[in-house]
Design a protein around this motif. Sequence first.
Motif, PDB file in Angstrom:
ATOM      1  N   ILE A   1      -0.872  79.535  34.109  1.00  0.00           N
ATOM      2  CA  ILE A   1      -0.643  79.081  35.365  1.00  0.00           C
ATOM      3  C   ILE A   1       0.660  78.375  35.315  1.00  0.00           C
ATOM      4  O   ILE A   1       1.192  78.344  36.197  1.00  0.00           O
TER       5      ILE A   1
ATOM      6  N   GLY B   1       4.186  79.425  37.768  1.00  0.00           N
ATOM      7  CA  GLY B   1       5.356  78.684  38.534  1.00  0.00           C
ATOM      8  C   GLY B   1       6.838  79.437  38.564  1.00  0.00           C
ATOM      9  O   GLY B   1       7.457  79.351  39.657  1.00  0.00           O
TER      10      GLY B   1
ATOM     11  N   PHE C   1       3.581  73.567  36.037  1.00  0.00           N
ATOM     12  CA  PHE C   1       3.729  74.819  37.028  1.00  0.00           C
ATOM     13  C   PHE C   1       4.837  74.339  37.863  1.00  0.00           C
ATOM     14  O   PHE C   1       5.592  75.379  38.360  1.00  0.00           O
TER      15      PHE C   1
END
Length: 343
Positions: free
Chosen positions: A77, A81, A269
């Motif tokens: 995760i 980004g 992120f």
Amino acid sequence: MDIRTTVVTRSFWGAAVLTLICAVAGSELAQLPYLNLVGALVIALLLGMACQLAPRAVNANRAGIGFISNKFLRLGIILLGFKLNLIQLAQAGVKTITLAAVVVTGMVLLTYNLSRKMGVERDLAILTATGTSICGAAAVMGISPQIKVSPDKAERQRENEVLAVAIVAILGTVFTLIEIGLKPLLHLTAVQFGVMTGGSLHEIAHAVAAGSAGGPVSLDTAIITKLSRVLLLAPAALIIGWWYQRQTTTANTAEGRAKLPIPWFMAGFLLTSVIGTWLPLGTAALAGLVKLAYIFLGMAMAALGMSVNFRVIFQRGGNAFLAATLSSVVLMTGVTIASKLFF
């Protein structure tokens, strides 16, 4: 190195190999026609489930599978980004960002409350709601760490994660086909169709597949609209963590003063999205980092699939699926009207 450490190390590497194979295979299979509607993460989950046909291999690496489903999820995760270009999102305009905020807020509340009225347990209801509202499997796995459970409930949490992922995967695929079929009947411009698909479909893969049916302008608009929803994953995780803690607080004073559960990996992120936007990493490097993100997320999904209880999932999934279906109809209808009126 003692025997226990050796066993744990072997378990990790065995699990890493198994899940990596599933993740890479999922990534490659997702490039094929029709399977691109399903998406790499869901395919990796299904391949992980298939690994249960070899129970000795799974059981021998159980400790490593648990580590990967937890830690690699967060790492994936964080790297995801890099997919967000904040300048492009800002250029999309106030209307697109506002639509994303309304969609995420409204659909989380609608899907959650509808699920609860149908008797779905709270944890499964919130995971299904976030997956439907934000970005499918990645949202389910991003929100799940905010739901703190005791060790004896860890297996049930994994079941809820798989159920929620399965629900958004199935519904996202079905509604992708529905929206492509409705395209000639709705008389939408390319921009309006892109807003409709990006604003209503569950996974990024679904928005890409449907948006591409309207041409390059529609595809670009669908991606930007969908990524506007993805950007809200971080604040949603923080708010849901705070809400969940308040819901589970007892009269005990110590629990009442518990710290706010900040999802620090979500800060990563946002940081990677800032780095990817303003540092000159180059298109190839950014694409490679996003690819790596999906590999790590695919490994986490495969690990999750290796530890699910199929019997329990089939017993508990009906009402959650029905609630998500009804809210998805509302979502598609509402976003279609908004695209007609405002774009």
